[in-house]
Structures are given as C-alpha cells and as structure tokens.
Design an enzyme around this catalytic site. Structure first.
Site, short mmCIF file in Angstrom:
data_model
loop_
_atom_site.label_atom_id
_atom_site.label_comp_id
_atom_site.label_asym_id
_atom_site.label_seq_id
_atom_site.Cartn_x
_atom_site.Cartn_y
_atom_site.Cartn_z
N SER A 80 1.08 -1.25 -0.01
CA SER A 80 0.07 -0.29 0.00
C SER A 80 0.83 1.18 -0.16
O SER A 80 0.32 2.10 -0.65
CB SER A 80 -0.90 0.19 1.12
N ASP A 90 4.02 0.37 8.08
CA ASP A 90 4.76 -0.56 7.69
C ASP A 90 5.03 -0.64 6.24
O ASP A 90 4.51 0.27 5.51
CB ASP A 90 4.07 -1.91 8.13
N ASP A 133 6.44 -3.05 2.72
CA ASP A 133 6.92 -4.17 2.21
C ASP A 133 8.11 -3.90 1.34
O ASP A 133 7.94 -3.17 0.29
CB ASP A 133 5.61 -4.96 1.51
N ARG A 183 4.62 -16.27 4.95
CA ARG A 183 5.15 -16.00 3.64
C ARG A 183 6.30 -14.97 3.46
O ARG A 183 6.75 -14.41 2.50
CB ARG A 183 4.22 -15.63 2.60
N ASP A 195 8.45 -5.53 6.30
CA ASP A 195 8.02 -7.05 5.80
C ASP A 195 8.77 -7.40 4.84
O ASP A 195 8.67 -6.77 3.59
CB ASP A 195 6.51 -6.98 5.36
N VAL A 218 -7.72 -13.70 -3.48
CA VAL A 218 -7.39 -12.66 -2.39
C VAL A 218 -8.30 -12.73 -1.48
O VAL A 218 -7.98 -12.42 -0.29
CB VAL A 218 -7.11 -11.12 -2.87
N ARG A 226 -8.65 -16.44 2.26
CA ARG A 226 -8.52 -16.34 4.00
C ARG A 226 -9.74 -15.88 4.65
O ARG A 226 -9.89 -15.86 5.95
CB ARG A 226 -7.35 -15.91 4.29
#
Length: 375
Positions: free
Chosen positions: A53, A69, A71, A109, A121, A299, A302
């Site tokens: 994001s 955060d 990635d 992952r 991450d 997506v 889960r």
C-alpha cells in the site's frame, strides 16, 4: 454534498505523516543497503523493490500504538527445484540474526521485522527468468517513490527516476517512456511455509492496475480506498477481515470509473458492494476475487463467509449514511453525516451547534446526480 474542501482536509488527516514516511524510508533504505553489502546474501540477491500500500499510495495512518509498515520484495536467484520454501528462507536467517536479532519473526510467506519506529515485511522470491532479472534491476522497478509522486511512472527502460530528472536527456527519455509499451513480466514466486510450496504473486501488476484505475477515476481512486479503509478502522474492530489488500481489491471491483469526487466514489462503491454481493451473502457464501496478474489466486481465500456477511451488514449501514450525506443540499447536515461515517478526522461543519470552527470552509458544490453509467 461532495464537500471537496472538507475531504481534502480529511485525507490530509488520515494519510501517513511526514515523520511516518521518513521513518519508513529510513527503515527500508537501511535494510536494502545491508542486503546489498552482505557478503553471503549478495551472492543470491538479484534485486529488491518496494511493494504494498505504501508503493500504491493507498496506505492510511496507523491507529493507536501501531506503527506504519512497508513491504520489501527481495528477488533472488534461488531455484525452486533446489530450495524448498523453508530452506530458501533459512538463507536469510544469519543476516537477520546479525542485524535484527530479537526483532524479527518468520511468518507464513515473509519475515516480519518490528523496529521501534517502523514495521518491515521482507518477502523473498525464487529466481525469475533471465529476461525478467534485467527488468527487476531497472529504475522503474527499484524506485523509492509511490505512484502519486511518479504519476508518469511506466514499466520500461526509458522511464527516469525522480533523482535523475535534472540530466539533459531526462525529458526526452520520459517522453519516450510514455510512448513505449511497458514490459510484460511473469508473476514472481514466493515461499509459503504453511503448505511448503512456492506461490505466485505479481506486485508489479498490482501497482500498474492501481495506477491505471486511479487515472480512470480522475485520480480519486486511491483516496476512495483510503477513505473506506479509514471508515472500517474508525467504526469496526470486528471482523478483522476484509482489510489491507483484500479490502483494496474489493473497492477496486466496485468503484466505478469516471467518478468526480471522493464522496461520490465512497457512496457508489459501498452501494455497489451491496448490489453485487446480495445473492452471495443470502446463500451464505462470499466473493471470489482474483489477484491482478495472478488470476488463479483468490485474494479472499482466507476470509470466511461469516466475516464477509458481518462486513456486508456494516457496508449497508455505511452506504445509507453516505447516500444521505451525498444527496443532502444542506451544508450542515451533509458535513455531520460525513463526520458520522468517517469519524472525527473529518472536519466539523461550520455553525454546528455553536461550535463553529475558526477555519471557515467555503461552500461546496452540490452533489452530481448519479446516472446509469455507475450501475
């Protein structure tokens, strides 16, 4: 009413702060520099780049004691036939022990790295094709800037990153980048320790799709995503899902093109979620939403049907408030309704119960009636 000025203020209140952005920058640049200089890992690391994001410019300010955060994808030359997911991730353990001891954990992952000022991450991949390796080393992939800062971003060899735009040929190259077709890349493969296999993902396709959708939405799409993310954070602690990219993907599925304002985008997106998934919820099921660039990846995999049904009821409540706020011709009523939907970060309307704010907000134009093109 669309209250565009108020929405500009609201969005400035829910975007990452300058300090949070600087912290993210410090965190990911330090990590990437360490990766580049690590004697063992530099033998297997092909490239690294930002995704998520933050890169797509859809991140919102974290609430409470949570940290922002970012990635980081690390492309390696590890071959799947030689490295099982766990074995591949183990190659990074000495590096993490050296620089982030006691601050990292293995996730399904990725590696999560929790620092005092930012969360990182770290996602590793197996070896891409030789032709894709060249692409992943390019400036277009490795740029540190998001799609808002680089609205001319193109995935090809001619695109020039922001720090190099003072060079004499930069303008000509950017013009060429605009006309040149973009590279076609294959999905990357990331380890999934829980099922002990490599799974496909395509972060570049996610970035490209978001950029193109934002252009089709008159640059309002990323702000509609932020506003709907914030609506959930502000109003509902449960269910936890959908959030993050699944929620963003759902907004992308239901937000029409050619919207004229964030207010319009929020309202129609919520209404479209209701109409699009009414039967699915009634049947006790949930949507299936394919990932950009990886159509076989759902997506929403889960997310449970029960959680989606609860979320669906929340959307119905939100859509009613948003529609009243958008259709109202009363400045005070509309402002109060938007504040009810989006929380106290939305500006309190002037002359509201004697609590007039010192910063007068100029009257906004009335809502534009929606037509069949948004059905």
């Amino acid at each position: 009413m669309e209250l565009k000025t108020d929405f500009e203020i609201f969005l400035s209140e829910i975007r990452l702060t300058d300090k949070q952005i600087n912290d993210l920058k410090t965190g990911h640049e330090t990590l990437r520099e360490r990766l580049k200089n690590d004697e063992e890992l530099k033998k297997i690391v092909v490239s690294d780049f930002l995704q998520g994001s933050y890169r797509r410019y859809t991140a919102v300010r974290p609430k409470g004691d949570k940290r922002a955060d970012v990635d980081i994808i690390v492309v390696t030359n590890l071959k799947e036939e030689e490295y099982a997911p766990t074995k591949a991730m183990d190659k990074f353990t000495p590096f993490l022990e050296k620089y982030y001891k006691g601050k990292y954990k293995k996730q399904g992952r990725s590696f999560g790295i929790d620092l005092s000022y930012v969360d990182l991450d770290l996602v590793i991949t197996s070896a891409p094709s030789e032709s894709d390796k060249v692409i992943y080393k390019s400036a277009a992939v490795k740029t540190n800037y998001d799609i808002h800062e680089t609205q001319d971003w193109r995935l090809n060899e001619y695109w020039v990153d922001i720090p190099f735009r003072l060079k004499t040929n930069a303008s000509a190259l950017l013009e060429k980048a605009k006309k040149q077709e973009e590279w076609k890349t294959s999905p990357l493969r990331i380890p999934d320790r829980e099922v002990n296999r490599w799974e496909s993902t395509h972060p570049l396709a996610q970035i490209q799709w978001t950029r193109d959708k934002n252009a089709r939405c008159n640059k309002h799409f990323v702000n509609v995503v932020k506003a709907i993310k914030w609506w959930r954070l502000e109003n509902y602690e449960e269910p936890k899902q959908p959030k993050g990219f699944p929620l963003e993907r759902l907004v992308g599925e239901c937000c029409p093109d050619d919207i004229n304002s964030v207010a319009e985008g929020i309202t129609i997106t919520l209404e479209n979620i209701i109409s699009k998934y009414q039967v699915i919820v009634r049947l006790g099921s949930k949507p299936t939403l394919c990932d950009y660039g990886v159509p076989e990846h759902d997506v929403f995999k889960r997310i449970t049907s029960k959680d989606f049904a609860t979320f669906y009821d929340q959307v119905k409540e939100g859509a009613q408030i948003a529609r009243k706020a958008l259709d109202s011709n009363d400045r005070l009523e509309s402002g109060n309704l938007w504040m009810k939907l989006l929380g106290k970060r939305f500006p309190e309307p002037p002359d509201n119960s004697g609590n007039k704010k010192s910063s007068f907000t100029t009257p906004d134009r009335y809502a534009i009636p929606t037509g069949s093109r948004f059905a």
